[in-house]
Design a protein around this motif. Structure first.
Motif, short mmCIF file in Angstrom:
data_model
loop_
_atom_site.label_atom_id
_atom_site.label_comp_id
_atom_site.label_asym_id
_atom_site.label_seq_id
_atom_site.Cartn_x
_atom_site.Cartn_y
_atom_site.Cartn_z
N HIS A 141 -10.82 6.33 7.50
CA HIS A 141 -9.62 7.14 6.94
C HIS A 141 -8.91 5.88 6.07
CE1 HIS A 141 -7.55 4.92 10.28
NE2 HIS A 141 -8.51 5.22 11.02
N PRO A 142 -7.85 6.24 5.44
CA PRO A 142 -6.99 5.37 4.66
C PRO A 142 -6.50 4.20 5.36
CG PRO A 142 -6.52 7.66 4.01
CD PRO A 142 -7.34 7.51 5.27
N LEU A 143 -6.28 4.27 6.74
CA LEU A 143 -5.64 3.20 7.37
C LEU A 143 -6.38 2.28 8.28
CD1 LEU A 143 -2.49 4.99 8.16
CD2 LEU A 143 -2.71 3.81 6.23
N ALA A 144 -7.73 2.28 7.97
CA ALA A 144 -8.79 2.00 8.86
C ALA A 144 -8.86 0.34 9.09
CB ALA A 144 -10.06 2.39 8.62
N ASP A 145 -8.62 -0.14 7.75
CA ASP A 145 -8.67 -1.40 7.65
C ASP A 145 -6.90 -2.11 8.13
OD1 ASP A 145 -11.06 -1.64 6.98
OD2 ASP A 145 -10.75 -1.42 4.89
N LEU A 146 -6.09 -1.34 7.55
CA LEU A 146 -4.59 -1.76 7.81
C LEU A 146 -4.32 -1.93 9.18
CD1 LEU A 146 -1.86 -2.19 6.49
CD2 LEU A 146 -1.53 0.01 6.79
N LEU A 147 -4.57 -1.12 10.12
CA LEU A 147 -3.99 -0.83 11.27
C LEU A 147 -4.44 -2.32 12.05
CD1 LEU A 147 -4.21 2.79 12.35
CD2 LEU A 147 -2.51 1.58 11.50
N PRO A 148 -5.55 -2.62 12.09
CA PRO A 148 -6.05 -3.97 12.69
C PRO A 148 -5.20 -5.14 12.20
CG PRO A 148 -8.02 -2.55 12.31
CD PRO A 148 -6.85 -2.01 11.61
N TRP A 149 -5.25 -4.99 10.99
CA TRP A 149 -4.64 -6.24 10.19
C TRP A 149 -2.95 -6.33 10.81
CZ3 TRP A 149 -0.32 -6.47 6.94
CH2 TRP A 149 0.07 -7.60 6.30
N VAL A 150 -2.27 -5.36 10.90
CA VAL A 150 -1.06 -5.33 11.38
C VAL A 150 -0.87 -5.81 12.81
CG1 VAL A 150 1.09 -3.89 12.08
CG2 VAL A 150 -0.24 -3.15 9.79
N LEU A 151 -1.96 -5.32 13.73
CA LEU A 151 -1.91 -5.59 15.10
C LEU A 151 -1.94 -7.07 15.42
CD1 LEU A 151 -3.72 -2.58 16.76
CD2 LEU A 151 -1.41 -3.10 16.79
N GLU A 152 -3.06 -7.83 14.37
CA GLU A 152 -2.92 -9.34 14.54
C GLU A 152 -1.60 -10.04 13.88
OE1 GLU A 152 -6.25 -10.12 11.96
OE2 GLU A 152 -7.68 -9.14 13.56
N ARG A 153 -0.70 -9.26 13.40
CA ARG A 153 0.42 -10.08 12.88
C ARG A 153 1.87 -9.61 13.29
NH1 ARG A 153 -3.64 -9.87 9.69
NH2 ARG A 153 -4.14 -11.57 8.10
N LEU A 154 1.72 -8.89 14.56
CA LEU A 154 2.91 -8.54 15.20
C LEU A 154 4.15 -9.19 15.35
CD1 LEU A 154 1.40 -6.12 17.95
CD2 LEU A 154 2.53 -5.58 15.99
N ASP A 155 3.89 -10.67 15.25
CA ASP A 155 4.80 -11.58 15.51
C ASP A 155 5.51 -11.91 14.10
OD1 ASP A 155 2.68 -12.68 14.36
OD2 ASP A 155 3.08 -14.94 14.80
N GLN A 156 5.11 -11.54 13.12
CA GLN A 156 5.69 -11.67 11.50
C GLN A 156 6.46 -10.32 11.52
OE1 GLN A 156 2.68 -12.22 8.81
NE2 GLN A 156 1.21 -13.49 10.18
N PRO A 157 7.59 -10.97 10.47
CA PRO A 157 8.50 -9.61 9.98
C PRO A 157 8.23 -8.67 8.93
CG PRO A 157 9.00 -11.68 9.02
CD PRO A 157 7.93 -12.17 10.06
N LEU A 158 7.27 -7.90 9.23
CA LEU A 158 6.43 -6.97 8.41
C LEU A 158 7.30 -5.70 8.12
CD1 LEU A 158 3.12 -6.64 10.26
CD2 LEU A 158 3.69 -8.12 8.38
N THR A 159 7.28 -5.36 6.78
CA THR A 159 7.92 -4.26 6.07
C THR A 159 7.12 -3.25 5.67
OG1 THR A 159 8.12 -5.01 3.89
CG2 THR A 159 10.01 -5.77 5.38
N VAL A 160 7.71 -2.15 5.60
CA VAL A 160 6.76 -0.94 4.98
C VAL A 160 6.32 -1.25 3.66
CG1 VAL A 160 6.92 1.42 4.10
CG2 VAL A 160 8.28 0.92 6.03
N GLU A 161 6.98 -2.18 2.78
CA GLU A 161 6.61 -2.56 1.69
C GLU A 161 5.18 -3.56 1.90
OE1 GLU A 161 9.68 -2.44 2.40
OE2 GLU A 161 10.06 -0.77 1.03
N ASP A 162 5.27 -4.38 2.93
CA ASP A 162 4.12 -5.28 3.09
C ASP A 162 3.07 -4.58 3.57
OD1 ASP A 162 5.67 -7.54 2.89
OD2 ASP A 162 6.46 -7.57 4.94
N LEU A 163 3.23 -3.40 4.37
CA LEU A 163 2.15 -2.63 4.92
C LEU A 163 1.31 -1.89 3.63
CD1 LEU A 163 3.17 -3.40 7.58
CD2 LEU A 163 2.94 -1.07 8.18
N ALA A 164 2.36 -1.35 2.69
CA ALA A 164 1.91 -0.43 1.49
C ALA A 164 1.13 -1.55 0.67
CB ALA A 164 3.18 0.06 0.82
N ARG A 165 1.67 -2.79 0.48
CA ARG A 165 1.11 -3.69 -0.48
C ARG A 165 -0.33 -4.00 0.11
NH1 ARG A 165 5.09 -6.03 -1.62
NH2 ARG A 165 5.19 -7.59 0.27
N ARG A 166 -0.48 -4.17 1.45
CA ARG A 166 -1.72 -4.31 2.18
C ARG A 166 -2.60 -3.25 2.09
NH1 ARG A 166 -5.41 -8.41 3.59
NH2 ARG A 166 -7.01 -7.50 4.96
#
Length: 323
Positions: free
Chosen positions: A207-232
């Protein structure tokens, strides 16, 4: 003497049924006199798990009760029996206060008693209850909901919370506390069932978020934004939002916030890290911010959650955590 009728039929959950029998069907006149006039109501012998029950009265007797209790319904994917639904509806129309325990809310929903009201059920079934009864406002976080004449409880142990609440309404807090001590349970629990909810990640797959979700979970300590997620994810923010809604049922920011809270829960359960350290590890910034968001989402403060769910390691030093 208030009359309580327990509505039973094949396929009900024995734990919730037993809780109601223990609270309302026991002889507690030595504590509160008069206690309840209790009746077990069903149309013929009833199979509950491995047990067979012989009701005292038919379901038509529900209409004579002051309070009707509907235990958990074992298979909420099936429609409850029509005779049970009609009897509960008739009892409410006759003036009875109707309370459901756990998935018994599906019986109340089928009877039309949840329309226009707040309700809850076991957290694993709140989405289905909301889908099936869109006129109800289903709250997945609370232990029980009291609408006056219609009450619903969350899963399992919350059945006891609601039963004691009914005793408190009928006989006062002091007597409800005495009954709770006799049953060796707290007379009132803080928070809601949000503290017990497991929020699974979407299944790994194509699915389109298969790579994104694990990447986010490894960076929960960082100030992520929607733009950061969309760019990734190499897509627009709007496109990302559509995929998140389809896959997780929520927005990217709400999903991210939920994962931060769940990570905080995990750290409180398994480590002796201070609240300040956990706040940094979950991207909450400060202990004050974490406490505010954690209490709002889970229903209890972090230190209370740790005392309830923490391992021996986390409790050893966590009980003396630095503020």
């Amino acid at each position: 003497m208030p009359a309580v009728a327990l509505a039973v039929t094949d396929g009900m959950l024995h734990y919730e049924l037993s809780v109601a029998v223990e609270v309302f069907g026991s002889d507690l006149t030595h504590t509160v006199d008069p206690w309840y006039d209790f009746a077990l109501c069903g149309n013929g012998p009833v199979r509950v798990g491995r047990f067979r029950l012989e009701p005292d009265h038919g379901l038509d007797h529900l209409a004579r009760a002051d309070t009707v209790i509907v235990p958990g319904w074992a298979d909420p994917d099936r429609e409850p029996p029509a005779d049970l639904v009609e009897a509960v509806r008739a009892a409410h129309a006759a003036g009875a206060r109707v309370a459901s325990l756990c998935t018994g809310a599906f019986v109340l929903g089928a009877a039309g008693l949840l329309d226009g009201r707040r309700a809850t059920t076991h957290w694993a079934h709140t989405r289905e209850l909301a889908r099936r009864h869109p006129l109800a406002t289903v709250d997945p976080d609370v232990l029980y909901v009291d609408n006056g004449d219609v009450l619903t409880s969350a899963g399992k142990a919350a059945a006891m919370d609601l039963c004691l609440h009914l005793v408190r309404l009928d006989h006062g807090s002091a007597n409800a506390n005495r009954i709770a001590r006799r049953l060796v349970v707290p007379p009132h629990r803080d928070g809601g069932q949000a503290q017990f909810i497991a929020t699974p990640l979407p299944e790994p797959g194509n699915h389109p978020l298969a790579d994104l979700l694990p990447w986010v979970l490894e960076r929960l300590d960082q100030p992520l934004t929607v733009e950061d997620l969309a760019r990734r994810a190499r897509m627009s923010s709007r496109h990302l939002g559509r995929h998140f809604t389809h896959l997780t049922g929520t927005t990217p920011l709400k999903w991210l916030h939920t994962q931060r809270i769940r990570h905080a829960q995990q750290l409180l359960e398994t480590t002796n890290a201070t609240v300040d350290t956990i706040a940094a590890a979950t991207g909450m910034g400060t202990a004050t911010t974490l406490r505010r968001h954690f209490h709002r989402a889970v229903g209890v403060p972090p230190d209370t959650y740790r005392r309830t769910f923490g391992s021996s390691r986390s409790l050893r030093d966590g009980g003396r955590e630095r503020r």
